[in-house]
Design a protein around this motif. Sequence first.
Motif, PDB file in Angstrom:
ATOM      1  N   VAL A 224      44.593  37.576  46.692  1.00  0.00           N
ATOM      2  CA  VAL A 224      44.977  38.992  46.782  1.00  0.00           C
ATOM      3  C   VAL A 224      46.050  39.335  45.748  1.00  0.00           C
ATOM      4  CG1 VAL A 224      46.151  40.684  48.244  1.00  0.00           C
ATOM      5  CG2 VAL A 224      44.351  39.246  49.205  1.00  0.00           C
ATOM      6  N   THR A 225      47.060  38.469  45.627  1.00  0.00           N
ATOM      7  CA  THR A 225      48.145  38.782  44.706  1.00  0.00           C
ATOM      8  C   THR A 225      47.679  38.695  43.249  1.00  0.00           C
ATOM      9  OG1 THR A 225      48.908  36.488  44.831  1.00  0.00           O
ATOM     10  CG2 THR A 225      49.989  38.075  46.278  1.00  0.00           C
ATOM     11  N   GLY A 226      46.781  37.750  42.979  1.00  0.00           N
ATOM     12  CA  GLY A 226      46.248  37.626  41.620  1.00  0.00           C
ATOM     13  C   GLY A 226      45.481  38.875  41.226  1.00  0.00           C
ATOM     14  N   MET A 227      44.654  39.323  42.137  1.00  0.00           N
ATOM     15  CA  MET A 227      43.854  40.502  41.860  1.00  0.00           C
ATOM     16  C   MET A 227      44.736  41.750  41.739  1.00  0.00           C
ATOM     17  SD  MET A 227      41.272  42.225  44.439  1.00  0.00           S
ATOM     18  CE  MET A 227      42.762  42.329  45.404  1.00  0.00           C
ATOM     19  N   ALA A 228      45.722  41.859  42.630  1.00  0.00           N
ATOM     20  CA  ALA A 228      46.620  43.023  42.593  1.00  0.00           C
ATOM     21  C   ALA A 228      47.343  43.085  41.256  1.00  0.00           C
ATOM     22  CB  ALA A 228      47.637  42.948  43.733  1.00  0.00           C
ATOM     23  N   LYS A 229      47.716  41.937  40.752  1.00  0.00           N
ATOM     24  CA  LYS A 229      48.402  41.907  39.468  1.00  0.00           C
ATOM     25  C   LYS A 229      47.493  42.444  38.359  1.00  0.00           C
ATOM     26  CE  LYS A 229      51.122  38.947  36.471  1.00  0.00           C
ATOM     27  NZ  LYS A 229      51.512  37.580  36.129  1.00  0.00           N
ATOM     28  N   GLU A 230      46.234  41.974  38.374  1.00  0.00           N
ATOM     29  CA  GLU A 230      45.272  42.443  37.374  1.00  0.00           C
ATOM     30  C   GLU A 230      45.081  43.947  37.455  1.00  0.00           C
ATOM     31  OE1 GLU A 230      43.961  40.601  34.940  1.00  0.00           O
ATOM     32  OE2 GLU A 230      45.268  39.036  35.768  1.00  0.00           O
ATOM     33  N   LEU A 231      45.061  44.466  38.689  1.00  0.00           N
ATOM     34  CA  LEU A 231      44.809  45.897  38.889  1.00  0.00           C
ATOM     35  C   LEU A 231      46.075  46.734  38.751  1.00  0.00           C
ATOM     36  CD1 LEU A 231      42.365  45.746  41.958  1.00  0.00           C
ATOM     37  CD2 LEU A 231      41.776  46.271  39.574  1.00  0.00           C
ATOM     38  N   GLY A 232      47.207  46.088  38.527  1.00  0.00           N
ATOM     39  CA  GLY A 232      48.460  46.825  38.374  1.00  0.00           C
ATOM     40  C   GLY A 232      48.983  47.413  39.669  1.00  0.00           C
TER      41      GLY A 232
END
Length: 282
Positions: A224-232
Amino acid sequence: QAKQEGRNTYRLFRAEMHQQDADRLRLETALRDTAETGEGLEVHFQPLIHRDSGAVHGAEALLRWHHPSLGPVSPGEFIPLAERSGLILPLGERLLHLVAGQLRRWLGQGLAPPRIAVNLSAREFWQADLVNRVRRLYREYDLPAGQIGFELTESVLLDKQQKAVAILEGLRELGCRLAIDDFGTGYSSLSYLQELPVTTIKIDRSFIQGLAESRGSAAIVAGVTGMAKELGLRVVAEGVETQEQLDALSRYHVNLIQGFFTGRPVPAEQFAQRYLTRCAWA
Ligand code: C2E
Ligand code: MG
Ligand code: MG
Ligand code: MG
């Protein structure tokens, strides 16, 4: 003999059922009175803290209900009842006015309140004209753009996604921060996240508490955190209770901490004493 016993058990069961129904009815009647008068309703505020600086980023508004004869009733009990009965609409409206009124007083005192997030359940989110209601609220209390934002759960946003996007965009135009609450507990299809104009993901408490023990929780937090980072997107870790949990989060992209460890929900006055500073220009 067995038959007799069965019958007695059944009677006992029926009696308990009646008791439960009666309790529920009493609670619902009391809640209806409260929704009408607003008596016994209060709002508490829990800070969201920047993990790296310790600064206050915002707060979540949480409804509290103290009934004159029933005493304090927990949100875990009365919110589901309010949602089922539809009373969540008048109660939510009262909460919004409590929050907006409190913000107006703080601003009037020359204090600099952070942005406050209000929970919206499905019925509240889908009520006609939500965006205009919020716009009018901002105007009535003369609040700066974005001063009040919202938290929604995944299930609210999943059905009628196109319509949900339109409402979210309307709220974003008012400057509102928008968070997905309890993330990971719903039917999270991660791909739908990129379609939604939200600013923040709040990782559910269960994953934070499982982080130390369970590899499953760690995998989900990492994903979740990895994806959130990618999505800003901003990430909030909910329900952080210990230093160990805070430490365990250090290897992930987590911006904000909300939990008993960094600050419990408190009444407005205490919140002001602990967390509010004067406006630089006041
Ligand atoms: P939520 O939106 O996920 O709110 C966070 C809940 O976690 C709050 O419970 C808060 O007191 C609790 N919490 C915060 N930090 C910790 C921690 O470190 N450990 C533990 N164990 N708990 C922590 P609360 O106030 O009992 O509210 C429960 C739920 O009721 C909320 O969950 C929200 O879904 C709902 N709710 C509360 N106020 C409102 C409201 O005004 N409107 C609506 N629609 N729902 C509300
Ligand atoms: Mg919430
Ligand atoms: Mg939550
Ligand atoms: Mg929750």
